[in-house]
Motif scaffolding. Sequence first.
Motif, mmCIF file in Angstrom:
data_model
loop_
_atom_site.group_PDB
_atom_site.id
_atom_site.type_symbol
_atom_site.label_atom_id
_atom_site.label_comp_id
_atom_site.label_asym_id
_atom_site.label_seq_id
_atom_site.Cartn_x
_atom_site.Cartn_y
_atom_site.Cartn_z
ATOM 1 N N GLN A 65 0.833 -1.195 0.000
ATOM 2 C CA GLN A 65 0.000 0.000 0.000
ATOM 3 C C GLN A 65 0.873 1.252 0.000
ATOM 4 O O GLN A 65 2.050 1.198 0.336
ATOM 5 N N PRO A 66 0.308 2.397 -0.366
ATOM 6 C CA PRO A 66 1.100 3.631 -0.351
ATOM 7 C C PRO A 66 1.498 4.013 1.071
ATOM 8 O O PRO A 66 0.811 3.655 2.032
ATOM 9 N N PRO A 67 2.615 4.726 1.218
ATOM 10 C CA PRO A 67 3.038 5.152 2.556
ATOM 11 C C PRO A 67 2.020 6.082 3.196
ATOM 12 O O PRO A 67 1.344 6.844 2.510
ATOM 13 N N ASP A 68 1.925 6.005 4.506
ATOM 14 C CA ASP A 68 1.040 6.878 5.275
ATOM 15 C C ASP A 68 1.801 8.172 5.571
ATOM 16 O O ASP A 68 2.742 8.170 6.368
ATOM 17 N N PRO A 69 1.422 9.286 4.958
ATOM 18 C CA PRO A 69 2.166 10.534 5.153
ATOM 19 C C PRO A 69 2.005 11.126 6.547
ATOM 20 O O PRO A 69 2.741 12.032 6.918
ATOM 21 N N THR A 70 1.067 10.607 7.332
ATOM 22 C CA THR A 70 0.853 11.150 8.673
ATOM 23 C C THR A 70 1.665 10.414 9.738
ATOM 24 O O THR A 70 1.676 10.828 10.888
ATOM 25 N N ARG A 71 2.336 9.358 9.371
ATOM 26 C CA ARG A 71 3.065 8.546 10.358
ATOM 27 C C ARG A 71 4.411 9.188 10.681
ATOM 28 O O ARG A 71 5.178 9.528 9.782
ATOM 29 N N ASP A 72 4.707 9.334 11.967
ATOM 30 C CA ASP A 72 5.981 9.944 12.344
ATOM 31 C C ASP A 72 7.071 8.869 12.434
ATOM 32 O O ASP A 72 6.798 7.670 12.436
ATOM 33 N N TYR A 73 8.319 9.339 12.477
ATOM 34 C CA TYR A 73 9.461 8.437 12.468
ATOM 35 C C TYR A 73 9.510 7.535 13.698
ATOM 36 O O TYR A 73 9.925 6.387 13.616
ATOM 37 N N VAL A 124 11.873 4.931 5.277
ATOM 38 C CA VAL A 124 12.545 4.118 6.304
ATOM 39 C C VAL A 124 13.998 4.561 6.455
ATOM 40 O O VAL A 124 14.503 4.701 7.576
ATOM 41 N N ASN A 125 14.682 4.797 5.349
ATOM 42 C CA ASN A 125 16.068 5.276 5.407
ATOM 43 C C ASN A 125 16.157 6.627 6.110
ATOM 44 O O ASN A 125 17.038 6.835 6.959
ATOM 45 N N ASP A 126 15.270 7.555 5.757
ATOM 46 C CA ASP A 126 15.268 8.881 6.387
ATOM 47 C C ASP A 126 14.997 8.773 7.886
ATOM 48 O O ASP A 126 15.645 9.448 8.697
ATOM 49 N N ALA A 127 14.034 7.939 8.251
ATOM 50 C CA ALA A 127 13.695 7.769 9.666
ATOM 51 C C ALA A 127 14.879 7.192 10.437
ATOM 52 O O ALA A 127 15.210 7.665 11.527
ATOM 53 N N TYR A 128 15.526 6.203 9.873
ATOM 54 C CA TYR A 128 16.674 5.574 10.537
ATOM 55 C C TYR A 128 17.813 6.579 10.726
ATOM 56 O O TYR A 128 18.359 6.717 11.824
ATOM 57 N N LYS A 129 18.159 7.292 9.673
ATOM 58 C CA LYS A 129 19.252 8.271 9.760
ATOM 59 C C LYS A 129 18.924 9.382 10.752
ATOM 60 O O LYS A 129 19.783 9.824 11.507
ATOM 61 N N THR A 130 17.677 9.838 10.736
ATOM 62 C CA THR A 130 17.263 10.920 11.637
ATOM 63 C C THR A 130 17.312 10.484 13.091
ATOM 64 O O THR A 130 17.823 11.200 13.954
ATOM 65 N N LEU A 131 16.787 9.303 13.393
ATOM 66 C CA LEU A 131 16.712 8.856 14.788
ATOM 67 C C LEU A 131 18.032 8.291 15.299
ATOM 68 O O LEU A 131 18.258 8.247 16.510
ATOM 69 N N LEU A 132 18.916 7.881 14.410
ATOM 70 C CA LEU A 132 20.195 7.323 14.834
ATOM 71 C C LEU A 132 21.138 8.401 15.380
ATOM 72 O O LEU A 132 21.790 8.205 16.401
#
Length: 143
Positions: A65-73, A124-132
Amino acid sequence: MWGGRVQVLFRLWGLRSAGVPGRRLLSCSAASEKGSSSLRCWNCGGPGGPGPGDGFFCQQCRALQPPDPTRDYFSLMDCNRSFRVDTTKLQNRFQQLQRLVHPDFFSQRSQTEKDFSEKHSTIVNDAYKTLLAPLSRGLYLVS
């Protein structure tokens, strides 16, 4: 005063802050308000859209399914919304999600699923880099 220095550090580290163009912020409150009963699968049109388990695939036909734009990292990476993050858990979740949505696993699927896979993988890549990284995690928290 600090804004310019922070931007220089971001460029040196290859990061983007919340105020930099290209960074899309996600709201965690909007994700909880969104009901899954109103969603429909793009492929089979079945009710419910993404399944309750992983939120990436249709419950009926298992189409991506398409990504949920409202989901936070934090919710995506299954972390507490806090400055302290278990980096081992974060890395495991990153690998788990990439095994689900990486474009290499969708080479024989429809073009729509290939496109969704690329979008999911990028998020997923952006979330990982941001939270790491502690600095980008802190800036994401306060934004």
